[in-house]
Design an enzyme around this catalytic site. Structure first.
Site, PDB file in Angstrom:
ATOM      1  N   PRO A   9      27.294  22.000   2.900  1.00  0.00           N
ATOM      2  CG  PRO A   9      25.208  21.070   2.511  1.00  0.00           C
ATOM      3  CD  PRO A   9      26.537  20.761   3.106  1.00  0.00           C
ATOM      4  CG  ASN A  10      23.617  26.137   1.178  1.00  0.00           C
ATOM      5  OD1 ASN A  10      23.681  26.552   0.023  1.00  0.00           O
ATOM      6  ND2 ASN A  10      22.772  25.182   1.552  1.00  0.00           N
ATOM      7  NE  ARG A  17      23.055  29.298   4.903  1.00  0.00           N
ATOM      8  CZ  ARG A  17      23.264  28.107   5.449  1.00  0.00           C
ATOM      9  NH1 ARG A  17      24.481  27.743   5.807  1.00  0.00           N
ATOM     10  NH2 ARG A  17      22.254  27.290   5.648  1.00  0.00           N
ATOM     11  CE1 TYR A  22      23.570  28.854  10.258  1.00  0.00           C
ATOM     12  CE2 TYR A  22      22.452  29.951   8.441  1.00  0.00           C
ATOM     13  CZ  TYR A  22      22.581  28.867   9.287  1.00  0.00           C
ATOM     14  OH  TYR A  22      21.731  27.795   9.162  1.00  0.00           O
ATOM     15  CG  ASN A  73      28.697  23.268  10.274  1.00  0.00           C
ATOM     16  OD1 ASN A  73      27.667  22.605  10.141  1.00  0.00           O
ATOM     17  ND2 ASN A  73      28.686  24.572  10.467  1.00  0.00           N
ATOM     18  CB  ALA A  76      21.249  21.165   4.980  1.00  0.00           C
ATOM     19  CG  HIS A  79      19.350  18.720  10.074  1.00  0.00           C
ATOM     20  ND1 HIS A  79      19.711  18.730  11.407  1.00  0.00           N
ATOM     21  CD2 HIS A  79      19.739  19.940   9.580  1.00  0.00           C
ATOM     22  CE1 HIS A  79      20.274  19.910  11.688  1.00  0.00           C
ATOM     23  NE2 HIS A  79      20.300  20.652  10.605  1.00  0.00           N
ATOM     24  CG  ASP A  86      26.095   4.419   6.847  1.00  0.00           C
ATOM     25  OD1 ASP A  86      25.798   4.441   8.056  1.00  0.00           O
ATOM     26  OD2 ASP A  86      25.358   3.918   5.973  1.00  0.00           O
ATOM     27  CD  GLU A  97      26.494  17.059  14.823  1.00  0.00           C
ATOM     28  OE1 GLU A  97      26.480  15.922  15.344  1.00  0.00           O
ATOM     29  OE2 GLU A  97      25.452  17.685  14.533  1.00  0.00           O
ATOM     30  CG  HIS A  99      25.662  22.337  14.108  1.00  0.00           C
ATOM     31  ND1 HIS A  99      25.408  22.050  12.790  1.00  0.00           N
ATOM     32  CD2 HIS A  99      25.671  21.149  14.768  1.00  0.00           C
ATOM     33  CE1 HIS A  99      25.264  20.734  12.653  1.00  0.00           C
ATOM     34  NE2 HIS A  99      25.425  20.165  13.834  1.00  0.00           N
ATOM     35  CG  LEU A 100      28.666  28.622  12.083  1.00  0.00           C
ATOM     36  CD1 LEU A 100      28.340  28.916  10.637  1.00  0.00           C
ATOM     37  CD2 LEU A 100      29.806  29.483  12.582  1.00  0.00           C
ATOM     38  NE  ARG A 106      18.408  27.961  12.847  1.00  0.00           N
ATOM     39  CZ  ARG A 106      19.094  27.854  11.702  1.00  0.00           C
ATOM     40  NH1 ARG A 106      20.301  27.287  11.700  1.00  0.00           N
ATOM     41  NH2 ARG A 106      18.600  28.324  10.572  1.00  0.00           N
ATOM     42  NE  ARG A 110      17.262  25.126  10.609  1.00  0.00           N
ATOM     43  CZ  ARG A 110      17.669  25.185   9.326  1.00  0.00           C
ATOM     44  NH1 ARG A 110      18.724  24.522   8.938  1.00  0.00           N
ATOM     45  NH2 ARG A 110      17.012  25.915   8.456  1.00  0.00           N
TER      46      ARG A 110
HETATM   47  C1  DQA Z   1      24.286  24.743  10.558  1.00  0.00           C
HETATM   48  C2  DQA Z   1      22.876  24.416  11.029  1.00  0.00           C
HETATM   49  C3  DQA Z   1      22.118  23.604   9.994  1.00  0.00           C
HETATM   50  O1  DQA Z   1      20.804  23.308  10.440  1.00  0.00           O
HETATM   51  C4  DQA Z   1      22.016  24.380   8.689  1.00  0.00           C
HETATM   52  O2  DQA Z   1      21.400  23.581   7.696  1.00  0.00           O
HETATM   53  C5  DQA Z   1      23.325  24.914   8.223  1.00  0.00           C
HETATM   54  C6  DQA Z   1      24.271  25.452   9.208  1.00  0.00           C
HETATM   55  C7  DQA Z   1      25.034  25.678  11.538  1.00  0.00           C
HETATM   56  O3  DQA Z   1      26.251  25.752  11.457  1.00  0.00           O
HETATM   57  O4  DQA Z   1      24.400  26.345  12.366  1.00  0.00           O
HETATM   58  O5  DQA Z   1      23.578  25.018   7.026  1.00  0.00           O
HETATM   59  O6  DQA Z   1      25.032  23.550  10.456  1.00  0.00           O
END
Ligand code: DQA
Length: 146
Positions: A9-10, A17, A22, A73, A76, A79, A86, A97, A99-100, A106, A110
């Protein structure tokens, strides 16, 4: 070899954003860089983004039939989502996994990942390079097992 790249998401908002966290790269730009790397590695790639937990789970379940591994990725959902964890356990594909941002420097909430225990590894904090490093690492991991 066919790899699924999942964005949570997002991440569709990348580019505008919170650029201080990011950066300015867009999701389309990241997918383009991943596709170029996939071409170099002679593998095929499917990239998929959703803001919905259920859609991500449906795509993970489908991957059992058509993919050799997953770069994710979970954003959110990293967490919060026992359900995504699952699903990844259920399909039993190798997972990396990514993450940017560096989730370990942080906010406290997180630092916990529900996904990390079912992943081969976690790459966090290198911006779009986290995805490229993740794809390379997954490729090498799968090749070693072949
Ligand atoms: C994220 C880190 C997460 O905590 C956050 O909710 C994101 C982006 C990252 O790529 O840094 O949406 O996964």
């Amino acid at each position: 070899m066919h790899i699924l790249v999942l964005h949570g998401p997002n991440l569709n908002l990348l580019g505008t954003r919170e650029p201080d966290v990011y950066g300015f790269d867009t999701l389309a730009g990241i997918n383009e860089a991943l596709t170029l790397l996939a071409d170099d590695l002679s593998i095929s790639l499917t990239c998929f983004q959703s803001n919905s937990e259920g859609e991500l789970i449906d795509r993970i379940q489908a991957a059992a039939h058509d993919c050799d591994g997953i770069v994710i990725n979970p954003a959110a959902y990293t967490h919060t989502s026992v359900a995504i964890r699952d699903a990844l356990s259920a399909v039993a594909l190798p997972v990396v996994e990514v993450h940017l941002s560096n989730i370990h420097c942080r906010e406290e909430f997180r630092t916990r990942s529900f996904i990390a225990p079912v992943a081969v590894g976690q790459i966090t904090g290198f911006g779009p390079d986290s995805y490229l490093l993740g794809l390379r690492a997954l490729f090498n991991h799968i090749k070693k097992g072949l």
